[in-house]
Design an enzyme around this catalytic site. Structure first.
Site, PDB file in Angstrom:
ATOM      1  N   SER A  85       0.921  -1.152  -0.023  1.00 55.00           N
ATOM      2  CA  SER A  85       0.109   0.116  -0.018  1.00 55.00           C
ATOM      3  C   SER A  85       0.925   1.073   0.001  1.00 55.00           C
ATOM      4  O   SER A  85       1.941   1.245   0.400  1.00 55.00           O
ATOM      5  CB  SER A  85      -0.893   0.022   1.173  1.00 55.00           C
ATOM      6  OG  SER A  85      -1.564   1.265   1.408  1.00 55.00           O
ATOM      7  N   TYR A 115      -1.699  -0.388  10.306  1.00 53.77           N
ATOM      8  CA  TYR A 115      -1.709  -0.863   8.886  1.00 53.77           C
ATOM      9  C   TYR A 115      -0.167  -0.370   8.092  1.00 53.77           C
ATOM     10  O   TYR A 115       0.373  -1.131   7.433  1.00 53.77           O
ATOM     11  CB  TYR A 115      -2.837  -0.084   8.249  1.00 53.77           C
ATOM     12  CG  TYR A 115      -3.373  -0.504   6.842  1.00 53.77           C
ATOM     13  CD1 TYR A 115      -3.657  -1.698   6.389  1.00 53.77           C
ATOM     14  CD2 TYR A 115      -3.028   0.326   5.937  1.00 53.77           C
ATOM     15  CE1 TYR A 115      -3.942  -1.968   5.163  1.00 53.77           C
ATOM     16  CE2 TYR A 115      -3.144   0.268   4.557  1.00 53.77           C
ATOM     17  CZ  TYR A 115      -3.523  -1.114   4.298  1.00 53.77           C
ATOM     18  OH  TYR A 115      -3.946  -1.349   2.866  1.00 53.77           O
TER      19      TYR A 115
HETATM   20  P1  NAD Z   1     -11.062  -6.392   0.398  1.00 51.62           P
HETATM   21  O1  NAD Z   1     -11.456  -6.252   1.751  1.00 51.62           O
HETATM   22  O2  NAD Z   1     -11.845  -6.251  -0.806  1.00 51.62           O
HETATM   23  O3  NAD Z   1     -10.081  -7.648  -0.058  1.00 51.62           O
HETATM   24  C1  NAD Z   1      -9.456  -8.191   1.030  1.00 51.62           C
HETATM   25  C2  NAD Z   1      -9.324  -9.836   0.984  1.00 51.62           C
HETATM   26  O4  NAD Z   1      -8.457 -10.142   1.982  1.00 51.62           O
HETATM   27  C3  NAD Z   1     -10.656 -10.044   1.105  1.00 51.62           C
HETATM   28  O5  NAD Z   1     -11.270 -11.044  -0.091  1.00 51.62           O
HETATM   29  C4  NAD Z   1     -10.706 -10.831   2.533  1.00 51.62           C
HETATM   30  O6  NAD Z   1     -11.653 -12.014   2.527  1.00 51.62           O
HETATM   31  C5  NAD Z   1      -9.395 -11.310   2.152  1.00 51.62           C
HETATM   32  N1  NAD Z   1      -9.052 -11.577   3.945  1.00 51.62           N
HETATM   33  C6  NAD Z   1      -9.151 -11.073   4.725  1.00 51.62           C
HETATM   34  N2  NAD Z   1      -8.770 -11.774   5.958  1.00 51.62           N
HETATM   35  C7  NAD Z   1      -8.161 -12.589   5.521  1.00 51.62           C
HETATM   36  C8  NAD Z   1      -7.597 -13.869   6.184  1.00 51.62           C
HETATM   37  N3  NAD Z   1      -7.462 -14.190   7.419  1.00 51.62           N
HETATM   38  N4  NAD Z   1      -7.348 -15.272   5.124  1.00 51.62           N
HETATM   39  C9  NAD Z   1      -7.354 -14.975   3.921  1.00 51.62           C
HETATM   40  N5  NAD Z   1      -8.091 -14.107   3.545  1.00 51.62           N
HETATM   41  C10 NAD Z   1      -8.400 -12.961   4.092  1.00 51.62           C
HETATM   42  O7  NAD Z   1      -9.820  -5.071   0.104  1.00 51.62           O
HETATM   43  P2  NAD Z   1      -9.208  -4.836  -1.009  1.00 51.62           P
HETATM   44  O8  NAD Z   1      -9.035  -3.301  -0.904  1.00 51.62           O
HETATM   45  O9  NAD Z   1      -9.342  -5.536  -2.357  1.00 51.62           O
HETATM   46  O10 NAD Z   1      -7.610  -4.972  -0.325  1.00 51.62           O
HETATM   47  C11 NAD Z   1      -6.692  -5.843  -1.005  1.00 51.62           C
HETATM   48  C12 NAD Z   1      -5.120  -5.505  -0.838  1.00 51.62           C
HETATM   49  O11 NAD Z   1      -4.993  -4.361  -1.383  1.00 51.62           O
HETATM   50  C13 NAD Z   1      -5.018  -5.514   0.505  1.00 51.62           C
HETATM   51  O12 NAD Z   1      -3.731  -6.078   0.824  1.00 51.62           O
HETATM   52  C14 NAD Z   1      -4.964  -3.931   1.012  1.00 51.62           C
HETATM   53  O13 NAD Z   1      -4.055  -3.629   2.029  1.00 51.62           O
HETATM   54  C15 NAD Z   1      -4.363  -3.473  -0.329  1.00 51.62           C
HETATM   55  N6  NAD Z   1      -4.712  -1.964  -0.514  1.00 51.62           N
HETATM   56  C16 NAD Z   1      -5.888  -1.626  -0.804  1.00 51.62           C
HETATM   57  C17 NAD Z   1      -6.348  -0.544  -1.163  1.00 51.62           C
HETATM   58  C18 NAD Z   1      -7.779   0.250  -1.288  1.00 51.62           C
HETATM   59  O14 NAD Z   1      -7.903   1.490  -1.311  1.00 51.62           O
HETATM   60  N7  NAD Z   1      -8.753  -0.585  -1.380  1.00 51.62           N
HETATM   61  C19 NAD Z   1      -5.319   0.573  -1.171  1.00 51.62           C
HETATM   62  C20 NAD Z   1      -4.136   0.117  -1.034  1.00 51.62           C
HETATM   63  C21 NAD Z   1      -3.704  -1.133  -0.798  1.00 51.62           C
END
Ligand code: NAD
Length: 242
Positions: free
Chosen positions: A136, A149
């Site tokens: 991130s 985080y």
């Molecule tokens: P999201 O919540 O849609 O997806 C996260 C996924 O991780 C979900 O499908 C969830 O079920 C899974 N997960 C959570 N706990 C888990 C566990 N114990 N075991 C297995 N899977 C698990 O969120 P997202 O935004 O798609 O995030 C995906 C990645 O991108 C993450 O690493 C997040 O930190 C990163 N990210 C997101 C953003 C944003 O703005 N959405 C920005 C930068 C980075």
């Protein structure tokens, strides 16, 4: 056909990554919490020959072992692993409870680390591969109330570099993407912080999941033969803007 696996593959960004890999012709193992099976079902049903859901809780090491044993049992090795699961809990640093800290460390760092170990073992046995870690922008710069985080994501960027060094001799290229806010997933669509990010982003908006997924697909593709240990920031230029 390459064999790929995406942990967090049912999430907002993860499912866009799965779509990209399917479009590239890969077989994709979608690893995520069992309760997310239904969320992944439309993609799995659309590509029954090339997409399989595997229940895997990163908080349970036995799940991680079982998931990768299943991938190994398929007999096609593992060419690409994308670490895209993640959880966030926001709050003032001095008020973050230990259980929230543990929850973030367990999924974002410990579980991710163990899944990466399992993926690396398979890739080493197969003579090489590509690993992409979805970190991130918070791993580089951050805002208030994201301390745990940001710490987790910074750790994953350090791990990216360490693995590029250690796994390179095995033919494994390891990179990270560092997205700013994305329109789907864990981002709070209406938050003040998102409005500030958007205003500070030269492109004036947050990313679509596909824009992050295409960056991941490049780092994971066979044509990427010499980029390793890098963090590709996908934030519309916010990181370099004053
Ligand atoms: P999201 O919540 O849609 O997806 C996260 C996924 O991780 C979900 O499908 C969830 O079920 C899974 N997960 C959570 N706990 C888990 C566990 N114990 N075991 C297995 N899977 C698990 O969120 P997202 O935004 O798609 O995030 C995906 C990645 O991108 C993450 O690493 C997040 O930190 C990163 N990210 C997101 C953003 C944003 O703005 N959405 C920005 C930068 C980075």
């Amino acid at each position: 056909m390459r064999t790929t696996a995406v942990i967090g593959g049912a999430g907002g960004i993860g499912s866009a990554i799965v779509e990209q890999l399917l479009a590239a012709g890969d077989f994709v193992h979608v690893l995520d919490l069992e309760e997310r099976r239904a969320t992944a079902a439309p993609l799995v049903d659309a590509w029954p020959q090339r997409c399989a859901f595997v229940g895997c809780d990163l908080g349970r090491p036995e799940d991680i072992s079982a998931a990768f044993a299943g991938i190994e049992a398929r007999g096609a090795g593992l060419d690409v692993f994308v670490s895209a699961a993640g959880v966030i809990q926001r709050g003032p640093f001095v008020e973050v409870p230990a259980d929230a800290l543990d929850a973030m460390l367990t999924v974002n760092v410990r579980g991710a680390y163990q899944a990466l170990q399992a993926a690396a073992r398979l890739m080493m046995a197969g003579g090489g591969g590509r690993i992409v870690i979805v970190a991130s922008a918070h791993g580089l710069r951050t805002t208030s109330e994201r301390s745990a985080y940001a710490m987790c994501k910074g750790a994953m960027l350090a791990l990216t570099r360490a693995l590029a060094v250690e796994l390179g001799p095995h033919g494994i290229l390891v990179n990270a993407v560092a997205p700013g806010p994305v329109s789907v997933g864990m981002q709070d669509a209406e938050s003040e912080s998102r409005r500030r990010w958007q205003a500070a982003t030269p492109l004036g908006r947050v990313a679509e999941a596909g824009e992050v997924a295409r960056a991941v697909a490049f780092l994971a593709c066979a044509e990427n033969t010499f980029v390793s240990g890098e963090t590709l920031v996908v934030d519309g230029g916010a990181n370099v803007s004053m």
